[in-house]
Design a protein around this motif. Structure first.
Motif, PDB file in Angstrom:
ATOM      1  N   TYR A  28       0.835  -1.202   0.000  1.00  0.00           N
ATOM      2  CA  TYR A  28       0.000   0.000   0.000  1.00  0.00           C
ATOM      3  C   TYR A  28       0.876   1.262   0.000  1.00  0.00           C
ATOM      4  CZ  TYR A  28      -3.802   3.158   1.378  1.00  0.00           C
ATOM      5  OH  TYR A  28      -4.721   4.167   1.416  1.00  0.00           O
ATOM      6  N   ALA A  33      -2.139   5.397  -6.471  1.00  0.00           N
ATOM      7  CA  ALA A  33      -3.496   5.533  -5.956  1.00  0.00           C
ATOM      8  C   ALA A  33      -4.398   4.386  -6.415  1.00  0.00           C
ATOM      9  CB  ALA A  33      -4.086   6.879  -6.376  1.00  0.00           C
ATOM     10  N   ARG A  36      -3.456   1.177  -4.797  1.00  0.00           N
ATOM     11  CA  ARG A  36      -3.844   1.196  -3.386  1.00  0.00           C
ATOM     12  C   ARG A  36      -5.311   0.800  -3.210  1.00  0.00           C
ATOM     13  NH1 ARG A  36      -1.090   6.569  -0.540  1.00  0.00           N
ATOM     14  NH2 ARG A  36       1.070   5.794  -0.597  1.00  0.00           N
ATOM     15  N   TYR A  40      -6.368  -2.338  -0.959  1.00  0.00           N
ATOM     16  CA  TYR A  40      -7.292  -2.107   0.156  1.00  0.00           C
ATOM     17  C   TYR A  40      -8.547  -2.964  -0.014  1.00  0.00           C
ATOM     18  CZ  TYR A  40      -9.498   0.617   3.899  1.00  0.00           C
ATOM     19  OH  TYR A  40     -10.075   1.004   5.055  1.00  0.00           O
ATOM     20  N   TYR A  85     -11.638   6.201  -3.023  1.00  0.00           N
ATOM     21  CA  TYR A  85     -10.488   7.083  -2.826  1.00  0.00           C
ATOM     22  C   TYR A  85     -10.640   7.972  -1.595  1.00  0.00           C
ATOM     23  CZ  TYR A  85      -9.121   5.743  -7.530  1.00  0.00           C
ATOM     24  OH  TYR A  85      -8.741   5.025  -8.647  1.00  0.00           O
ATOM     25  N   ILE A  88      -7.817   7.179   0.859  1.00  0.00           N
ATOM     26  CA  ILE A  88      -6.551   7.385   0.152  1.00  0.00           C
ATOM     27  C   ILE A  88      -6.243   8.873  -0.033  1.00  0.00           C
ATOM     28  CG2 ILE A  88      -5.375   7.022  -2.062  1.00  0.00           C
ATOM     29  CD1 ILE A  88      -6.890   4.369  -2.260  1.00  0.00           C
ATOM     30  N   THR A 220      -1.907   8.091   3.455  1.00  0.00           N
ATOM     31  CA  THR A 220      -1.118   6.857   3.536  1.00  0.00           C
ATOM     32  C   THR A 220      -1.192   6.258   4.938  1.00  0.00           C
ATOM     33  OG1 THR A 220       0.402   7.667   1.838  1.00  0.00           O
ATOM     34  CG2 THR A 220       1.168   5.856   3.256  1.00  0.00           C
ATOM     35  N   GLY A 223      -4.698   4.993   5.641  1.00  0.00           N
ATOM     36  CA  GLY A 223      -4.982   3.794   4.868  1.00  0.00           C
ATOM     37  C   GLY A 223      -4.296   2.570   5.428  1.00  0.00           C
TER      38      GLY A 223
END
Length: 479
Positions: A28, A33, A36, A40, A85, A88, A220, A223
């Motif tokens: 991650y 993006a 990620r 996730y 998002y 994120i 970050t 997340g």
């Protein structure tokens, strides 16, 4: 799928969690993006799937708390799929009042409800301690809000968003307090599962804090924290100790002593004290701090209700101990004598049957006092059964009992005496063998207007009882 037994080593769960956390968290951090979002999503789906499998397989017993927890997981999964998002891009904890905030707060509410059900079952013997822990946690959450969250919220935060973040902080703090209390009292395999649940809450709070503070790369940090939180709750569900988490813990609740009440008062004073300091410093307290205080009030009322119930139980126990014999649970000497006085004040005849056991001393000498106590308890139960409703049975002391009758003809009382003799001399099974005891009964009657008082009535029954002793022993010898 077969899960390990509670006695099996949990190293597989620990190893799987560490490897998944390192791979998922590391990937991650290094990914872009879009990647990620994929990582996730995979972690959330994997965690929810493991939790669901543990539930369907029967590994998680007493399903209601776990169903609420998996409902929270499903809601968080839906939250991520709808707004992939949102975390994120660093929106978590910014109090924007977005639908994603509301959905996450609702999911945390489900976790709280599930945790409350699990805690209520496991810590039923320490309910007061759990409520205290929740209050300490909630009051700590109020302080965190004032000193950590509120000063760093962006100007774009909305009142609705602030209320949502505040609720999240208070809920997470209260759950943390409860889990810490459980962790202190936990024994055996349950400790591992409780540790994972506690880690889940701490990581979730950390993700919320990172977003609220607006730290560099907050998206970050938030997340990764949420990602590992998902893995930790999945590890909690498949841990061998998970079934034990909802089993009652043998912890005896202690009365709230002075020291405990003092600290409870200190905790409840935190939010008003902060508001006072802010007011004296010329600052504004806002509406959130009073709201935080109001949210603690239900916990305070629950605690007061528990203390009241605890006192009522203690008073009932003391009242029963004052009127009942500890060994046999019959009326004690004081209570049965008081009953005789009350009966003599009524117009009906009063009859007392004074019962003295025959052959009890040899039972004590041969089988010990524990066996003698069992004989006395058995005789007490038989006397209560034979006497029936409307008659009072008491233990005067040693192996002497008394039956108090309000009214009754001579034939009725004679029949009662014979039933008592027949019931008492039935064999009594003891660990060391079967024993038998007899009983000698002395009866005395006080008729209305006779002027006989309690002492005279007891003296007559006592005299008749001892008069019957030699005759009984003579008949036994002749037989």
């Amino acid at each position: 799928m077969r899960w390990p037994r509670a006695t099996a080593p949990a190293w597989i769960v620990h190893a799987g969690f560490l490897v998944s956390a390192l791979l998922g968290g590391g990937g991650y951090v290094l990914a872009g993006a879009d990647t990620r979002v994929t990582i996730y999503t995979l972690v959330v789906v994997l965690s929810t799937g493991l939790f669901g499998q543990a539930l369907l397989s029967g590994h998680l017993t007493h399903r209601r708390p776990w169903l609420l927890a998996i409902g929270g997981l499903a809601l968080l999964l839906a939250d991520h799929l709808l707004w992939p998002y949102w975390i994120i891009d660093g929106h978590l904890g910014r109090a924007e009042g977005a639908p994603a905030d509301l959905m996450m707060a609702t999911a945390h509410g489900l976790f709280l409800a599930g945790a409350a059900m699990a805690v209520r079952r496991r810590m039923s013997a320490d309910a007061g301690g759990i409520v205290d822990a929740a209050m300490f946690g909630a009051c700590t959450g109020g302080a965190l809000w004032v000193w950590v969250f509120d000063p760093h919220l962006p100007a774009s935060s909305t009142p609705v968003g602030q209320a949502q973040v505040l609720t999240d902080v208070l809920v997470l703090s209260a759950v943390t307090g409860c889990l810490l209390r459980m962790a202190v009292a936990a024994v055996g395999a349950a400790r591992g599962t409780i540790a994972y649940l506690l880690l889940t809450v701490v990581l979730t709070g950390g993700a919320l804090t990172a977003g609220a503070l607006g730290v560099p790369h907050s998206g970050t940090w938030s997340g990764v924290s949420m990602l590992v939180a998902f893995l930790s709750i999945a590890a909690a569900s498949v841990h061998p100790g998970a079934p034990a988490v909802v089993e009652p813990q043998a912890v005896v609740e202690r009365p709230a002593g002075r020291f405990r009440l003092v600290w409870l008062g200190v905790a409840l004073s935190v939010n008003p004290a902060i508001a006072t300091v802010q007011g004296l410093g010329g600052g504004t307290t806002g509406s959130q701090l009073p709201i935080a205080t109001l949210l603690v009030i239900p916990l305070v009322l629950i605690r007061f209700r528990q203390l009241t119930a605890q006192r009522e139980r203690a008073e009932r126990v003391l009242a029963r101990q004052a009127s009942h014999d500890e060994l046999t649970d019959l009326f004690n000497r004081r209570r049965i004598m008081s009953g005789i006085d009350q009966a003599l004040a009524d117009p009906d005849d009063v009859i007392v049957l004074l019962c003295d056991l025959d052959g009890f001393k040899p039972v004590n000498d041969r089988h010990g006092h524990a066996a003698g106590d069992e004989v006395l308890r058995t005789v007490a139960n038989r006397l209560t059964t034979v006497a029936g409703p409307g008659r009072e049975v008491g233990r005067l002391g040693g192996d002497e009992f008394l039956v108090l009758c309000r009214g009754g003809g001579d034939a009725e009382i004679a029949g009662l005496q014979e039933r008592i003799r027949s019931a008492v001399r039935l064999p009594i099974a003891l660990p060391g063998g079967t024993v038998e005891v007899g009983v000698t009964i002395g009866a005395a009657r006080a008729t209305a207007g006779s002027g006989l008082d309690r002492a005279g009535l007891i003296a007559r029954a006592d005299a008749e009882m001892y008069a019957g002793k030699p005759a009984r022993q003579l008949r036994s010898s002749a037989a």
